[in-house]
Design an enzyme around this catalytic site. Structure first.
Site, PDB file in Angstrom:
ATOM      1  N   ARG A 145      11.418  -6.480   5.045  1.00 32.46           N
ATOM      2  CA  ARG A 145      11.364  -5.057   5.381  1.00 32.46           C
ATOM      3  C   ARG A 145      11.953  -4.815   6.769  1.00 32.46           C
ATOM      4  O   ARG A 145      12.620  -3.810   7.003  1.00 32.46           O
ATOM      5  CB  ARG A 145       9.905  -4.568   5.343  1.00 32.46           C
ATOM      6  CG  ARG A 145       9.751  -3.103   5.679  1.00 32.46           C
ATOM      7  CD  ARG A 145       8.353  -2.611   5.408  1.00 32.46           C
ATOM      8  NE  ARG A 145       7.444  -2.917   6.500  1.00 32.46           N
ATOM      9  CZ  ARG A 145       6.118  -2.724   6.452  1.00 32.46           C
ATOM     10  NH1 ARG A 145       5.556  -2.239   5.362  1.00 32.46           N
ATOM     11  NH2 ARG A 145       5.359  -3.014   7.486  1.00 32.46           N
ATOM     12  N   ARG A 151      -9.341   1.289   9.149  1.00 28.98           N
ATOM     13  CA  ARG A 151      -8.941  -0.071   9.522  1.00 28.98           C
ATOM     14  C   ARG A 151     -10.006  -0.777  10.350  1.00 28.98           C
ATOM     15  O   ARG A 151      -9.816  -1.946  10.705  1.00 28.98           O
ATOM     16  CB  ARG A 151      -7.657  -0.001  10.346  1.00 28.98           C
ATOM     17  CG  ARG A 151      -6.382  -0.361   9.587  1.00 28.98           C
ATOM     18  CD  ARG A 151      -5.241  -0.156  10.563  1.00 28.98           C
ATOM     19  NE  ARG A 151      -4.037  -0.871  10.323  1.00 28.98           N
ATOM     20  CZ  ARG A 151      -2.975  -0.383   9.687  1.00 28.98           C
ATOM     21  NH1 ARG A 151      -3.036   0.781   9.090  1.00 28.98           N
ATOM     22  NH2 ARG A 151      -1.867  -1.075   9.625  1.00 28.98           N
ATOM     23  N   ARG A 178      -0.053  -8.350  14.088  1.00 24.97           N
ATOM     24  CA  ARG A 178      -0.647  -7.359  13.179  1.00 24.97           C
ATOM     25  C   ARG A 178      -1.502  -8.040  12.112  1.00 24.97           C
ATOM     26  O   ARG A 178      -2.535  -7.523  11.714  1.00 24.97           O
ATOM     27  CB  ARG A 178       0.456  -6.500  12.545  1.00 24.97           C
ATOM     28  CG  ARG A 178       1.035  -5.511  13.552  1.00 24.97           C
ATOM     29  CD  ARG A 178       2.305  -4.871  13.064  1.00 24.97           C
ATOM     30  NE  ARG A 178       2.101  -4.115  11.855  1.00 24.97           N
ATOM     31  CZ  ARG A 178       2.996  -4.011  10.869  1.00 24.97           C
ATOM     32  NH1 ARG A 178       4.156  -4.628  10.960  1.00 24.97           N
ATOM     33  NH2 ARG A 178       2.729  -3.292   9.822  1.00 24.97           N
ATOM     34  N   LYS A 231       0.837  -1.219   0.000  1.00 24.27           N
ATOM     35  CA  LYS A 231       0.000   0.000   0.000  1.00 24.27           C
ATOM     36  C   LYS A 231       0.859   1.251   0.000  1.00 24.27           C
ATOM     37  O   LYS A 231       0.642   2.166  -0.783  1.00 24.27           O
ATOM     38  CB  LYS A 231      -0.913   0.051   1.240  1.00 24.27           C
ATOM     39  CG  LYS A 231      -1.869  -1.090   1.392  1.00 24.27           C
ATOM     40  CD  LYS A 231      -2.800  -0.868   2.582  1.00 24.27           C
ATOM     41  CE  LYS A 231      -2.111  -0.831   3.937  1.00 24.27           C
ATOM     42  NZ  LYS A 231      -1.577  -2.136   4.378  1.00 24.27           N
ATOM     43  N   ARG A 249      11.787  -1.247  11.702  1.00 23.48           N
ATOM     44  CA  ARG A 249      10.606  -0.731  12.416  1.00 23.48           C
ATOM     45  C   ARG A 249      10.387  -1.531  13.684  1.00 23.48           C
ATOM     46  O   ARG A 249      10.550  -2.747  13.696  1.00 23.48           O
ATOM     47  CB  ARG A 249       9.360  -0.874  11.517  1.00 23.48           C
ATOM     48  CG  ARG A 249       9.134   0.305  10.617  1.00 23.48           C
ATOM     49  CD  ARG A 249       8.049   0.056   9.629  1.00 23.48           C
ATOM     50  NE  ARG A 249       6.769  -0.328  10.208  1.00 23.48           N
ATOM     51  CZ  ARG A 249       5.622  -0.294   9.528  1.00 23.48           C
ATOM     52  NH1 ARG A 249       5.618   0.099   8.286  1.00 23.48           N
ATOM     53  NH2 ARG A 249       4.503  -0.661  10.101  1.00 23.48           N
TER      54      ARG A 249
END
Ligand code: AMP
Length: 190
Positions: free
Chosen positions: A128, A89, A145, A14, A134
């Site tokens: 990632r 969300r 998540r 996204k 992160r």
């Protein structure tokens, strides 16, 4: 005003696609995740409120997110349009969003659902994690998540299907290939 929602699980692409498309079509890219990460880094009141949720992979409470989006929507003068990435969300956010846009005399233009397989999501997110570091990309938090996505966010697919707003694209392939598929949809509304 054009209002595109880029929809999909974490790792669907996204953010990557929203960045490209927003540049190509002169739209404003609003990523709630990026806004929250920046607020956390700067230790603003929003960041302080959001940090514990983001770190655990939980959703930040709806009221905080809805307020944040309302503020952002009001802060532009006559915008051509937006790409919302990571918002809404939950059903509550989606309902509040419809109302907010109606108050502005606008509506959602299209929800672009980027579809990827579970295997691919895990692969991308773990990759990632190595690159971006992160705090919410550890294997445990990633797993959580994804569960949160299935439970709270996936029901939005039906919500937008019923509104005839949902468009699906295959999210597998190169960034350029996916970008081309999304462009074809965006162009229908210009
Ligand atoms: P993202 O970068 O979109 O994956 O978002 C990172 C994290 O920010 C999420 O795991 C949530 O903790 C929080 N977040 C982002 N967008 C929302 C939203 N619309 N509602 C609630 N929490 C959000």
């Amino acid at each position: 005003m054009l209002n595109f929602i880029f929809f999909g699980p974490p790792g669907a692409g996204k953010g990557t696609q929203a960045k490209l498309i927003s540049k190509e079509f002169d739209l404003i890219h609003l990523s709630t995740g990026e806004i929250l990460r920046s607020a956390i880094e700067k230790q603003t009141p929003l960041g302080q409120q959001a940090k514990s949720y983001v770190d655990k992979g939980e959703l930040v409470p709806d009221d905080i997110i809805i307020g944040l989006i309302r503020n952002r929507l009001q802060s532009y003068d006559n915008p051509k349009g937006f790409i919302f990435d990571g918002f809404p969300r939950t059903i509550k956010q989606a309902e509040a969003f419809d109302q907010m846009l109606a108050e502005l005399g606008s509506e959602i233009t299209a929800v672009i659902r980027i579809k990827v397989t579970d295997d691919e999501i895990l692969k991308r997110l773990l990759n990632r994690a190595k690159i971006e570091g992160r705090t919410d990309d550890t294997p445990e938090v990633i797993q959580h998540r994804l569960e949160v996505y299935r439970k709270n966010t996936e029901p939005l697919i039906d919500f937008y299907k019923k509104q005839n707003k949902l468009y699906e694209v295959d999210g597998l392939g190169t960034i350029e290939e996916v970008n081309e598929r999304i462009k074809q949809i965006i162009k229908r509304f210009l």
